[in-house]
Motif scaffolding. Structure first.
Motif, mmCIF file in Angstrom:
data_model
loop_
_atom_site.group_PDB
_atom_site.id
_atom_site.type_symbol
_atom_site.label_atom_id
_atom_site.label_comp_id
_atom_site.label_asym_id
_atom_site.label_seq_id
_atom_site.Cartn_x
_atom_site.Cartn_y
_atom_site.Cartn_z
ATOM 1 N N VAL A 31 42.120 43.110 47.877
ATOM 2 C CA VAL A 31 40.832 42.471 47.646
ATOM 3 C C VAL A 31 41.095 40.979 47.459
ATOM 4 O O VAL A 31 41.985 40.597 46.685
ATOM 5 C CB VAL A 31 40.140 43.057 46.387
ATOM 6 C CG1 VAL A 31 38.866 42.283 46.071
ATOM 7 C CG2 VAL A 31 39.845 44.534 46.590
ATOM 8 N N ARG A 32 40.365 40.157 48.179
ATOM 9 C CA ARG A 32 40.501 38.698 48.060
ATOM 10 C C ARG A 32 39.720 38.251 46.835
ATOM 11 O O ARG A 32 38.514 38.390 46.761
ATOM 12 C CB ARG A 32 39.977 38.015 49.316
ATOM 13 C CG ARG A 32 40.138 36.523 49.328
ATOM 14 C CD ARG A 32 39.593 35.950 50.606
ATOM 15 N NE ARG A 32 38.444 36.772 50.951
ATOM 16 C CZ ARG A 32 37.320 36.372 51.503
ATOM 17 N NH1 ARG A 32 37.173 35.204 51.855
ATOM 18 N NH2 ARG A 32 36.324 37.164 51.736
ATOM 19 N N THR A 59 45.474 49.715 44.268
ATOM 20 C CA THR A 59 44.510 48.697 43.843
ATOM 21 C C THR A 59 45.217 47.350 43.730
ATOM 22 O O THR A 59 45.936 47.097 42.766
ATOM 23 C CB THR A 59 43.872 49.079 42.488
ATOM 24 O OG1 THR A 59 43.371 50.410 42.573
ATOM 25 C CG2 THR A 59 42.752 48.135 42.137
ATOM 26 N N LYS A 60 45.013 46.524 44.747
ATOM 27 C CA LYS A 60 45.678 45.220 44.781
ATOM 28 C C LYS A 60 44.649 44.108 44.967
ATOM 29 O O LYS A 60 43.680 44.259 45.704
ATOM 30 C CB LYS A 60 46.687 45.165 45.925
ATOM 31 C CG LYS A 60 47.834 46.131 45.774
ATOM 32 C CD LYS A 60 48.815 45.921 46.907
ATOM 33 C CE LYS A 60 49.196 47.124 47.677
ATOM 34 N NZ LYS A 60 48.330 48.104 48.147
ATOM 35 N N TYR A 61 44.873 42.974 44.299
ATOM 36 C CA TYR A 61 44.040 41.785 44.430
ATOM 37 C C TYR A 61 44.929 40.622 44.854
ATOM 38 O O TYR A 61 46.076 40.521 44.408
ATOM 39 C CB TYR A 61 43.368 41.444 43.092
ATOM 40 C CG TYR A 61 42.161 42.300 42.793
ATOM 41 C CD1 TYR A 61 40.881 41.797 42.953
ATOM 42 C CD2 TYR A 61 42.318 43.614 42.357
ATOM 43 C CE1 TYR A 61 39.779 42.587 42.683
ATOM 44 C CE2 TYR A 61 41.221 44.406 42.083
ATOM 45 C CZ TYR A 61 39.944 43.881 42.251
ATOM 46 O OH TYR A 61 38.854 44.663 41.993
ATOM 47 N N ALA A 62 44.387 39.752 45.698
ATOM 48 C CA ALA A 62 45.142 38.576 46.154
ATOM 49 C C ALA A 62 44.345 37.316 45.845
ATOM 50 O O ALA A 62 43.152 37.233 46.127
ATOM 51 C CB ALA A 62 45.413 38.667 47.646
ATOM 52 N N ILE A 63 45.008 36.350 45.251
ATOM 53 C CA ILE A 63 44.444 35.007 45.049
ATOM 54 C C ILE A 63 45.181 34.113 46.030
ATOM 55 O O ILE A 63 46.408 33.998 45.974
ATOM 56 C CB ILE A 63 44.648 34.520 43.600
ATOM 57 C CG1 ILE A 63 43.947 35.483 42.631
ATOM 58 C CG2 ILE A 63 44.125 33.103 43.441
ATOM 59 C CD1 ILE A 63 44.231 35.199 41.166
ATOM 60 N N LEU A 64 44.421 33.485 46.954
ATOM 61 C CA LEU A 64 45.039 32.785 48.089
ATOM 62 C C LEU A 64 44.656 31.313 48.137
ATOM 63 O O LEU A 64 43.560 30.925 47.742
ATOM 64 C CB LEU A 64 44.599 33.465 49.391
ATOM 65 C CG LEU A 64 44.960 34.950 49.486
ATOM 66 C CD1 LEU A 64 44.089 35.647 50.492
ATOM 67 C CD2 LEU A 64 46.430 35.089 49.826
ATOM 68 N N ASP A 65 45.550 30.499 48.643
ATOM 69 C CA ASP A 65 45.286 29.075 48.854
ATOM 70 C C ASP A 65 46.139 28.594 50.026
ATOM 71 O O ASP A 65 47.288 29.000 50.166
ATOM 72 C CB ASP A 65 45.634 28.274 47.599
ATOM 73 C CG ASP A 65 45.185 26.823 47.696
ATOM 74 O OD1 ASP A 65 44.283 26.514 48.494
ATOM 75 O OD2 ASP A 65 45.745 25.992 46.953
#
Length: 173
Positions: A31-32, A59-65
């Protein structure tokens, strides 16, 4: 927590925006995650952090830049938000100024209510001209150079009024 690289955005039709990421040579979906009020679709190759919630691999979350495309050389306290790829942005600088930069496109504001601008001085530089598609009410002095009315094709700086007694008025005449 893992370092990850964005491989692809997934469809955005669900409640949770999905992405495909790679970490430690493994591809997975996540999840983004963004902060409240900020929505983005980062480009492939963006770096990020991948979190497994409660250690659950499902259940994984990604914080992206997209760090290599970020707005650079900001001073302490400055904030700049925008599109790294086009460089369109809003910058809040250290002196309290706000700069909107749209280097390769149009700026559109859709406001359903009233709009008020209060400022000490307003300058508008429109290279190709400007258009107002409604009534214009001005309270104060109007100063114009080469003021031509398209409705009556008159140059207000040079036109002539012949007085009722046959004499001319002063400049503009």
């Amino acid at each position: 927590i893992f370092q990850a690289v964005l491989k692809a955005l997934r469809g955005d039709a669900t409640n949770y925006p999905r992405v495909g990421v790679s970490y430690k040579g493994k591809d997975t979906d996540a999840v983004r995650q963004s902060v409240y009020g900020v929505c983005s679709a980062p480009p492939a190759g963006s770096n990020g952090l991948l979190f497994k919630v409660n250690g659950d691999s499902a259940t994984k979350y990604a914080i992206l830049d997209f760090m290599t495309g970020r707005f650079k050389n900001l001073s302490e306290g400055e904030v700049q938000i925008g599109n790294y790829l086009t460089q369109a942005s809003i910058k809040f600088d250290a002196q309290g100024n706000v700069t909107i930069d749209v280097p390769a496109g149009d700026l559109t504001a859709n406001v359903s209510g009233d709009t008020e601008i209060t400022t000490d001085s307003l300058t508008i530089n429109a290279v190709s001209g400007s258009t107002i598609n409604a009534n214009l009410n001005v309270n104060g002095t109007v100063t114009a150079t080469n003021f031509i009315s398209s409705g009556i094709s008159v140059d207000f700086n040079t036109h002539i009024h012949t007085g009722d007694s046959g004499g001319n008025t002063g400049v503009p005449k």
